[in-house]
Design a protein around this motif. Structure first.
Motif, short mmCIF file in Angstrom:
data_model
loop_
_atom_site.label_atom_id
_atom_site.label_comp_id
_atom_site.label_asym_id
_atom_site.label_seq_id
_atom_site.Cartn_x
_atom_site.Cartn_y
_atom_site.Cartn_z
N ARG A 1 0.79 -1.23 0.00
CA ARG A 1 0.00 0.00 0.00
C ARG A 1 0.83 1.29 0.00
O ARG A 1 0.46 2.24 -0.70
CB ARG A 1 -0.95 -0.01 1.19
N ASP B 1 0.04 4.08 -2.66
CA ASP B 1 -0.52 5.38 -2.28
C ASP B 1 0.30 6.53 -2.87
O ASP B 1 -0.26 7.55 -3.30
CB ASP B 1 -0.57 5.50 -0.76
N SER C 1 3.69 12.68 0.03
CA SER C 1 3.37 11.30 0.40
C SER C 1 4.62 10.45 0.56
O SER C 1 4.70 9.60 1.45
CB SER C 1 2.41 10.68 -0.63
#
Length: 791
Positions: free
Chosen positions: A402, A406, A421
């Motif tokens: 993930r 992401d 991020s």
């Protein structure tokens, strides 16, 4: 004016009793240890195993070189990469040879128990540096020959994926075998020659390995990321051409950089991790376990040689299975075998009580406990630590998990969100990794109520981690070899369809394995640095005993203002070092950008293929700038502990090391994992997600990857050898710091003069470095000036 507090001065003069429950008396016991015939047989067997590792590495070299090399065009590109990498390392070694000779001579001036140890320490400093250079050069030499063979294997219709993966991983296996072989042989040779005096001589061996590795890591990292960033900014962003398009003049330099940075630099880095952890284990082992403590740390990595051979040979991807799964499986199998064999070795070689140990103090005997069980649990803690970091780092940097997905998804809203991020991933992963490493250190520490034995247990945890180093190095080298193979395939245009997809997959897996090895390398740095605190403390105690007539306990209270100042300076040096490394990449990349732009403008035939780019000019720029930028971070690493130690004292220097270790752990993991996440998020988009190649999302991830390049391949990995260099410098200078700061020998003029010279040299190096502009806005005013600036 003394550098010691009144209470510490009283201890040094025998007027206040030290705390007997924590004392370490390495000088009293280690130097009196003598090896019996059976002990020499054990050391001899370890040396034979080390030589067997080198022989096995040679067998793997023959296997790799026997693979096909593909088309003539592929071979021409590979040859250009080989020539560029060899030219760079040859120039780098000529530069570093001067520095090594200077340090060799300076080591003679530092205090030692005897003239023989002083000479041995200096000589084995050269051995450590030479071994580090040999491993780095071999890693580069073989990887530049394996890359084309991996690309050629991917073209095969049947079993192309399996063969390409095998060639890439066994190339890494060669470097792994040479790393464990030379590291183990060097340590065993010192023990064979010096017996109880080996720990002090090994300080020189570890320092030589760490110092050269740091320079190779920094220099190679600057080279590779300057070329990579320059290639991406002009090629991908401005000209909208693929990453390894042969029309980009920086592509050859980019491929050269993969080898001098990720192969040569990282191979030397992992070797110094291996060497320094062994050094810490042998130094502390003689204090805690006496004779058996001198030999058992050699037995554990010898077992690792056997498991490394198994791990390299069983690495094979099954049908429908990812290459990363196959590599991870091999790692876990070899780690499990290591745990079982090391447990057997501990139970068979070590006694069940301290009374059965040879050459330990009565104080340690009185603490009680089971040496075999302590050693067994400590080694297993290290093996488990390596496995946990592998899974943790893989989670934060692999494309199937993930965090990277992401980051890739954030590209839909632009480059800014990609940056944010990716930084979030780096920060979060650093916390978990630091907690895991801290738990391992504390778990090993709790194994004994004696500080000497507890520190040895921490060092043994590092030895347990070392049993996996052969496979770890193979995983690391797998990355740049796969990256280069994809580059050669794209530049030649001779690998298409399924073959190209195979290389793309291996490249993405390589990004993850490189991140994993960086995580494990920083874990070894923390374990070794923590264990070396014991060596630093013992060196101070010995010097105090000589100066004041009584062996004293030094307690450095963390809330003392002078110690807190040391903590702050140690943390600041890690930030400063990282900033210097990243700025160096920025400067060198700016020069590459100007040169590649100039070629696209002045040579219009490049885009239609009628003109060949001038690849050599970009290689020359990267070589020149990376070697020029080496001096400032190198001088900072070596001289900052000297300035703190002689200027502020032994307590603040201990705080300095603590601050550097704590900050360095978090910083290195943050830089490595955020960079890895950005890189693989780019791979994710290039595989067709979120618009695929050429989309706005792709452009955003390219920016993220460009920012992450100096993070994960220059500044982050260089922190690992930085910590070891600073620790070993502190251990080496500690006796001199005490000598000039206690009683009748207290000499403020000498101390402050040494500290002043160190500060002046650091400041001068920084000033010179800052005179070189980092801003792309400072571009030459016209094309003619640009030609002059990049000539």
């Amino acid at each position: 004016m003394s550098l010691l507090t009144p209470v510490q001065q009283g201890w040094a003069q025998g007027t206040a009793p030290p705390s007997s429950s924590h004392r370490m008396d390495l000088a009293q016991h280690a130097t009196g240890i003598e090896l019996a015939t059976a002990d020499y047989a054990v050391v001899g067997a370890v040396m034979v195993i080390a030589l067997a590792a080198l022989a096995f590495g040679y067998v793997l070299i023959r296997e790799v070189l026997a693979a096909g090399q593909g088309t003539a065009k592929m071979q021409d590109i590979a040859k250009a990469v080989q020539e560029g990498a060899s030219a760079y390392l040859n120039r780098q070694f000529r530069t570093l040879a001067i520095f090594a000779v200077v340090v060799f001579l300076l080591l003679f001036a530092l205090p030692a128990e005897s003239t023989g140890e002083a000479v041995g320490r200096s000589i084995f400093f050269l051995f450590g540096a030479a071994f580090s250079a040999v491993i780095g050069y071999l890693g580069m030499w073989l990887s530049t020959r394996a890359n084309v063979r991996v690309a050629a294997a991917a073209r095969e219709k049947e079993a192309g994926r399996e063969k390409a993966m095998r060639v890439a991983f066994r190339t890494g296996g060669v470097v792994g075998m040479i790393t464990v072989g030379l590291g183990l042989f060097g340590a065993a040779l010192v023990v064979m020659v010096y017996a109880g005096g080996a720990p002090r001589v090994l300080e020189g061996f570890g320092f030589g390995a760490a110092l050269l590795a740091m320079f190779m890591r920094v220099g190679g990292g600057i080279f590779t990321k300057a070329a990579d960033v320059g290639a991406d900014l002009v090629g991908k962003v401005e000209q909208n051409i693929p990453e390894d398009d042969p029309r980009n003049a920086a592509t050859i330099a980019d491929n050269v950089g993969d080898n001098v940075g990720d192969c040569a630099g990282m191979a030397a880095d992992l070797f110094e991790s291996y060497a320094v952890t062994l050094v810490a284990s042998l130094i502390l082992g003689t204090a805690a376990f006496g004779l058996q403590g001198l030999l058992f740390p050699l037995i554990v990595p010898a077992i690792g040689v056997v498991t490394a051979v198994i791990g390299v040979y069983i690495t094979k991807a099954r049908a429908g299975e990812s290459a990363l799964t196959a590599i991870n499986r091999s790692f876990f199998i070899s780690a499990a075998i290591s745990a079982v064999l090391c447990a057997g070795a501990a139970l068979l070689y070590l006694p069940s009580s301290f009374s059965g140990l040879t050459g330990v103090s009565d104080e340690i005997r009185a603490t009680g406990g089971n040496p075999a069980v302590i050693a067994l649990v400590a080694v297993i803690i290290g093996i488990v630590l390596a496995a946990v970091i592998l899974k943790l780092t893989g989670y934060f940097t692999a494309t199937e998990h993930r965090p990277v997905r992401d980051v890739g998804k954030s590209s839909l809203t632009g480059a800014a969100t990609v940056i944010l991020s990716g930084m979030s991933v780096g920060f979060e992963s650093a916390v978990y990794t630091a907690l895991v490493v801290g738990a391992a250190v504390f778990g090993a520490f709790l194994l004994s109520g004696s500080l000497a034995v507890a520190l040895f247990a921490i060092a043994l945890a590092g030895c347990g981690l070392l049993t996996t180093v052969g496979v770890i190095v193979a995983m690391d080298t797998f990355g740049p070899v796969s990256d280069n193979a994809q580059g050669i395939a794209e530049m030649s245009g001779d690998v298409e369809g399924e073959g190209a997809q195979i290389l793309t997959e291996l490249d993405a897996v390589g990004n993850t394995t490189k991140a994993i090895t960086k995580g494990i390398a920083i874990a070894t740095a923390v374990l070794a640095a923590t264990a070396l605190f014991g060596s630093y403390r013992d060196a101070i105690n010995q010097a105090l005993a000589s100066a004041g007539g009584a062996l004293a306990e030094m307690e450095f209270i963390v809330f003392a203002p002078n110690v807190l100042v040391g903590v702050a300076i140690g943390a600041a040096v890690v930030f400063f070092f990282s900033g210097l490394a990243i700025n160096a990449v920025s400067r060198a990349a700016g020069a590459v950008v100007y040169e590649v732009r100039r070629q696209f403008k002045d040579m219009p035939g490049i885009m239609d293929g009628s003109q060949r780019p001038e690849y050599g000019k970009v290689v020359d720029i990267c070589t020149r700038d990376s070697l020029r930028e080496l001096a400032t971070p190198g001088l900072l690493a070596v001289l900052a502990p000297v300035a703190v130690g002689f200027g502020l004292g032994v307590g603040p220097l201990a705080g300095y090391l603590a601050g550097a270790i704590a900050t360095g752990t978090l910083m290195a993991i943050f830089l490595a994992n955020s960079g890895g996440a950005w890189d693989n998020s780019k791979k994710l988009v290039e595989d067709g997600h979120h618009g695929g190649k050429g989309s706005e999302a792709h452009a955003a991830t390219v920016i993220g990857d460009t920012v992450g390049d100096p993070f994960k391949d220059t500044a982050g990995p260089a922190i690992n050898p930085l910590l070891k260099v600073m620790n070993l410098v502190s251990v080496l200078i500690a006796p001199a710091v005490v000598t000039f700061g206690v009683g009748a020998t207290d000499s403020p003029a000498i101390r402050f003069s040494i500290a002043g010279v160190a500060v002046v040299v650091i400041v001068a190096a920084v000033v010179v470095s800052k005179r070189r502009s980092t801003a792309i806005a400072d571009a030459p005013a016209n094309d003619e000036e640009g030609k002059i600036a990049t000539a």
